[in-house]
Design an enzyme around this catalytic site. Structure first.
Site: not given
Length: 832
Positions: A545, A547-549, A687
Site C-alpha cells: 500500500g 500513503g501521501q509520502f 483504527d
C-alpha cells in the site's frame, strides 16, 4: 522483479485491491490441482511449477522442444470462482544449473473446465511478455482481470526451444458467484461539440450475435469504476467512454434495458449495486426504476412476482454513483432485470450482487426427513407410534427454530435499513429506503475559519447547538469533567484536535498510534534505539500500500534472524525466508514528513507486547528512510476469516477451510490483550479493525496499522473533501462529531471488531447504510433519543458476548468497559 501496469487511476479499481497470492508458492494449491498437457520427466512435472520454489528439477517443463505451433499448457484448478488480477512467472533456475524460460505466453480460462475462453488485453492482444532469464520473477497485471476457476498458461515461442515455467497467481475469491450476464450491445454516442463516445462492452468474453451479448462477462464485472465524466477513462490508450456500457432511450424498441444474470448456484439475494453515470446536463441519468424477476433453476420459468424498485432522481449532483437495489432475500440461480430510462442515455460501469450462502428452501430441504422403513426393518407395533411421534416432534421443533432465526434476521435487517434524520434545521435529506442516491439541500456556508483554528473540514453541517461551546458542554457532561489536554477539548469549537494527537494519518498512509504530543516533541535520530539493517538484504516481494509520502512493501529479509540474535520476535520459518513489512519514506517527502517518520520509529520502538507488531530494525543512515516490522504468514484477519466457514461436519467432509467458536474467542482475547497494553501506555490506536490485525500460522494475532495504506480496504474509509480519510463505520460518535480520540473510542472500535470476527468478516459494518447515513446515525447517538441503529447480533455470537459489544457502544463514554475489563471478561471463555 518487474511489473506491468497499464491502468491509470488504480485507486478506484477492484483489480488494484485484489492482489493476494492464491497459493502456488506456499502450497495452499495442492499438487493434484496442478496438471499439464505433458512433462519432460517426473521431476519436471506440473507440481514443481511453483514460484520461488526449487523442488524436483526446479520447474514444469513440457516434453520435447516447444514448437511455434504447439499448445502445451500448465493448468491450475483454483477450487472456486476467483477474481484473477495478476500472473507471476519464472523460468527454471535449478540452483544455478538451469536456464530454460518462456519469453511469452497466452492465458486461457474456464468456469467449469469444459468451455474455455482466451484472455486478451484491452487492445485485443492475446500474448503476454514473460521472462528474459531463468531466475527473475516477472509480475504481469491482467487488464482486464478475469473471473474463473480453471486457468491455463500456454507458453509461446517463435522458434523451437526448450521451455520451463514456474508460476504464481494473484487475486481473491469471487463471492458474487456471477458466471455470466446477457444484455443488448452498447451503443455509439455522437453528441455535437463533444468527442464520439463508444459505449460498447469491449472486453465481453461471451457470444456477440444480432446486437446481443450472451453467456459471458465483461466490463460490468472488471472492477473498474467509471468517473463522473463518462468521456474521461481510467485506462491509457483507449477511446472516450471506454469505462461505461451505455444505451440510448428508444433504440431498443422499449423504454428499458433488459439484462439477465446467471450464477454458480442458487443464492439468497439481498441487494444489487449498480454503478451508474448521472451527468444529467448531457442527457445521462441513473435509471428511474428497475424490475427484477427470479428463476430458481435455469430450466424453470420466471417467477410471477418481480421485485420492483424506484430510484430518487437527482438533478443537482452530476456525480456518478452506486444505486443499491434491495432484492428482498429472494432465492434464485438467475435474475432478469429491466432498467427503465430516466433520460436520453443510461450508462453502467459495474454491477455487483450481495447474497447469502443458503436460502430458506435450502435450509428446509436440509432438515432431517422421515422415510418409510421396509417391512423387515420396522420395529414392533408397540414402538412404532412412539418413534413416529418423536420424529414428528423433532421436525416441528426444527421448523419452529428455523422460522424464529429467519424472523430475527429479517427484523434486524429492517431496523438497520431505516434511515435517520438528524439535521432538521440546516440539512434536508431525501433518501430512498435502500438507495445510495442522496439529495442534500444546504443553506449558504458561513465563512471558513482559519486553518490554525480549524485544521480539518467538517464531516457535515452541524446544528447551532454544536457550535455553542457552553451548550455543548451542558449536553455532554463528559466534556465538562476535568481532564488532561489529550483527553478532552480545550478549543472554542469542536474540531479534530490536531494539537492533542500526533497526526490523523501517518506519512506512509498508516494510522500510527496517537500519543500526547509532549512525548515526541524533542525527537532526533539519536533517539532511535533499534539497529541499522543492511539495506541490500531487503528483497522486494510485493507492494502492500501507500500513503501521501511513503509506501509499505512486503520484503524478504536475508539473514535477519542472525542479525537480531537470540530472542528475536520471529516465528519459526522452517528454512523459509523471513517476510517483513517495510515502511519507506519517498524521496519527495517534506521535512515535516521526515520528522514524523522518525517520530513514528520512536513510538514503535517503545512497543513490546506479544500481540502488537514490533519494530525490528531500521534503514535510516541514507535515503530513503525505512522501518522494518514483523509480517505474519496468514496476512490480515479480515481476509483470513472471510475465506473460511464455521467448523462443522460439512466443512470437514469437503475439506473447506474452517474456524471454530474457540478460535474466534481466542482471537478476541488476543486483540483485547494487545489493546490493554496500548491503553496502559496511554496510546490510542484510532483504527482498530480486523484489517489491522495480522495472523501467523498458529493463529497468533498482532495488532498493526497497515489498513489505511492498502487499496484493498479503501472502501472502509470515508474521504473528507480529499483532505483525510476516516474509518467512520468503526468510529465512536464523539470521534466523528467532535474529533475526540481516546481509549474509550478504541473500545467502541473493539466492539465493531468483535462483530466482524463473529460474522466471519462476510460483510461490512452497517452494510445497508451509505457513508452519509452512517454519519446521520452517529448524530442519533449524540441526541440519545432511542432512535440510533445498532449492528445486529451475529448468528455465531453467544448472547453474553453480544451484550459485551453493546456495552462497548454505550453512548456515555464513562460507561464503556476498559480494555482490562474486556480482557478479564473474555479470557475465561478460552480453552487453555
Amino acid at each position: 522483479m518487474t511489473s506491468d501496469s497499464l491502468s491509470a487511476g488504480s485507486d478506484s479499481s477492484t483489480a488494484a485491491h485484489c492482489r493476494y497470492p492464491l497459493g502456488m508458492e506456499d502450497g495452499r494449491i495442492q499438487d493434484h490441482a496442478i496438471t499439464a498437457s505433458s512433462q519432460w520427466y517426473e521431476t519436471t512435472g506440473p507440481q514443481y511449477a511453483r514460484l520461488n520454489r526449487e523442488e524436483g528439477d526446479g520447474a514444469w517443463c513440457p516434453a520435447g522442444l516447444l514448437q511455434p505451433s504447439d499448445t502445451q499448457y500448465l493448468q491450475v484448478d483454483l477450487g472456486q470462482l476467483t477474481f484473477l488480477t495478476v500472473v507471476g512467472t519464472q523460468g527454471r533456475y535449478a540452483r544455478n544449473s538451469g536456464k530454460e524460460f518462456a519469453r511469452m505466453y497466452r492465458l486461457n480460462y474456464s468456469h467449469d473446465g469444459q468451455l474455455w475462453r482466451s484472455w486478451k488485453n484491452r487492445l485485443g492482444n492475446k500474448t503476454m511478455e514473460a521472462n528474459d532469464n531463468a531466475y527473475v520473477s516477472v509480475i504481469k497485471d491482467l487488464h482486464p482481470p478475469i473471473i474463473s476457476r480453471y486457468v491455463r498458461l500456454i507458453p509461446v515461442t517463435k522458434m523451437p526451444t526448450t521451455v520451463c515455467m514456474r508460476l504464481e497467481l494473484y487475486g481473491c475469491p469471487w463471492h458474487d458467484g456471477l458466471t455470466s450476464y446477457s444484455s443488448p450491445e452498447g451503443q455509439l454516442m455522437m453528441p455535437p461539440g463533444y468527442p464520439i463516445a463508444s459505449l460498447n462492452d469491449s472486453t465481453y468474453d461471451g457470444a456477440h450475435e444480432r446486437r446481443k451479448l450472451s453467456g459471458g462477462l465483461g466490463q460490468l464485472t472488471d472492477g473498474v469504476i467509471g468517473q463522473d465524466d463518462f468521456l474521461v477513462t481510467r485506462q491509457y490508450h483507449v477511446w472516450p467512454g471506454y469505462d461505461y456500457v451505455g444505451w440510448r432511450n428508444g433504440s431498443l424498441g422499449s423504454g428499458y434495458v433488459e439484462m439477465e444474470f446467471v450464477f454458480d448456484k442458487q443464492r439468497n439475494f439481498t441487494s444489487m449495486k449498480v454503478h451508474s453515470n448521472n451527468m444529467f446536463y448531457r442527457g445521462v441519468k441513473i435509471f428511474s426504476s428497475v424490475s427484477c424477476s427470479f428463476k430458481p433453476r435455469l430450466i424453470a420459468t420466471w417467477e410471477a412476482e418481480p421485485v420492483e424498485f424506484r430510484t430518487v432522481l437527482d438533478d443537482r449532483n452530476p456525480s456518478a454513483r452506486y444505486v443499491t437495489v434491495p432484492l428482498g432475500r429472494r432465492n434464485a440461480k438467475a435474475l432478469r432485470c429491466r432498467f427503465h430510462f430516466a433520460d436520453v442515455w443510461m450508462m453502467f460501469s459495474e454491477i455487483s450482487f450481495q447474497s447469502g450462502r443458503r436460502g430458506i428452501s435450502q435450509l428446509l430441504n436440509s432438515s432431517p426427513s422421515v422415510t418409510n422403513p421396509s417391512a423387515k426393518d420396522q420395529p414392533d407395533d408397540g414402538n412404532t407410534p412412539i418413534l413416529i411421534g418423536c420424529l414428528v416432534t423433532i421436525i416441528l421443533l426444527l421448523v419452529v427454530i428455523i422460522f424464529l432465526i429467519l424472523w430475527c434476521q429479517y427484523v434486524c435487517k429492517v431496523l438497520e435499513k431505516a434511515p435517520r434524520r438528524i439535521l432538521e434545521e440546516e440539512v434536508t435529506v431525501r433518501l430512498s429506503s435502500s438507495s445510495d442516491t442522496i439529495i442534500l439541500q444546504t443553506p449558504p456556508v458561513p465563512p471558513r475559519v482559519s486553518q490554525m483554528d480549524h485544521p480539518y473540514e467538517r464531516v457535515f453541517l452541524l446544528d447551532p447547538q454544536y457550535q455553542d461551546p457552553a451548550g455543548l458542554r451542558n449536553k455532554l457532561p463528559e466534556l465538562s469533567r476535568s481532564c488532561t489536554p489529550h483527553q478532552c477539548f480545550q478549543s472554542s469549537v469542536p474540531h479534530y484536535a490536531e494539537t492533542d494527537i500526533v497526526s490523523l494519518q501517518g506519512v506512509t498512509g498508516s494510522n500510527m498510534y496517537a500519543v500526547p504530543a509532549l512525548t515526541v516533541d524533542s525527537l532526533t535520530r539519536k533517539d532511535i534505539s533499534v539497529a541499522e539493517f543492511p539495506r541490500h538484504r531487503l528483497l522486494f516481494r510485493e507492494k502492500l500500500g501507500e500513503g501521501q509520502f511513503g509506501e509499505v512493501h512486503l520484503c524478504e529479509a536475508e539473514g535477519l534472524p542472525e542479525f537480531l540474535g537470540e530472542g528475536a520476535p520471529l516465528p519459526d520459518r522452517d528454512g523459509r525466508p523471513v517476510l517483513v513489512a517495510v515502511k519507506q519514506l519517498r524521496a519527495d517527502a517534506t521535512n515535516n514528513a521526515r520528522n514524523d517518520f522518525l517520530k513514528e520509529i520512536k513510538i514503535m520502538s517503545r512497543l513490546n507486547d506479544p500481540n502488537i507488531i514490533q519494530l525490528l530494525c531500521v534503514c535510516v543512515s541514507s535515503d530513503p528512510l525505512c522501518m522494518v516490522t514483523e509480517y505474519m504468514d496468514n496476512g490480515d484477519l479480515n481476509m483470513f476469516l472471510s475465506q473460511r466457514e464455521m467448523e462443522s461436519t460439512l466443512t470437514h467432509a469437503n475439506n473447506i477451510p474452517a474456524v471454530s467458536l474457540s478460535d474466534l474467542l481466542h482471537m478476541s482475547v488476543q486483540i483485547s490483550s494487545g489493546m490493554r497494553y496500548l491503553a496502559s501506555l496511554n496510546f490510542v490506536h484510532r483504527d482498530l479493525a480486523t484489517r489491522n490485525c495480522l495472523l501467523d500460522r498458529r493463529l497468533t494475532i498482532k495488532i498493526a496499522d497497515f489498513g489505511m495504506s492498502r487499496n484493498l480496504y479503501s472502501s472502509d474509509y470515508y474521504r473528507i473533501q480529499g483532505r483525510a480519510v476516516l474509518p467512520i463505520r468503526w468510529m465512536a460518535w464523539e470521534s466523528i462529531l467532535l474529533g475526540k480520540f481516546t481509549t474509550a473510542s478504541d473500545v467502541w472500535a473493539f466492539g465493531v471488531t468483535l462483530w466482524e470476527i463473529f460474522t466471519l468478516c462476510k460483510e461490512q459494518p452497517y452494510s445497508l447504510l451509505s457513508d452519509e447515513q452512517v454519519i446521520e446515525n452517529t448524530g442519533e447517538f449524540f441526541r440519545n433519543q432511542g432512535r440510533q441503529i445498532f449492528l445486529f447480533a451475529p448468528l455465531l455470537c453467544p448472547p453474553s458476548l453480544f451484550e459485551l459489544m453493546m456495552r462497548c457502544w454505550d453512548r456515555d463514554i464513562a460507561d464503556r468497559p476498559t480494555f482490562e475489563g474486556l480482557y478479564q471478561a473474555l479470557r475465561p471463555h478460552v480453552v487453555q
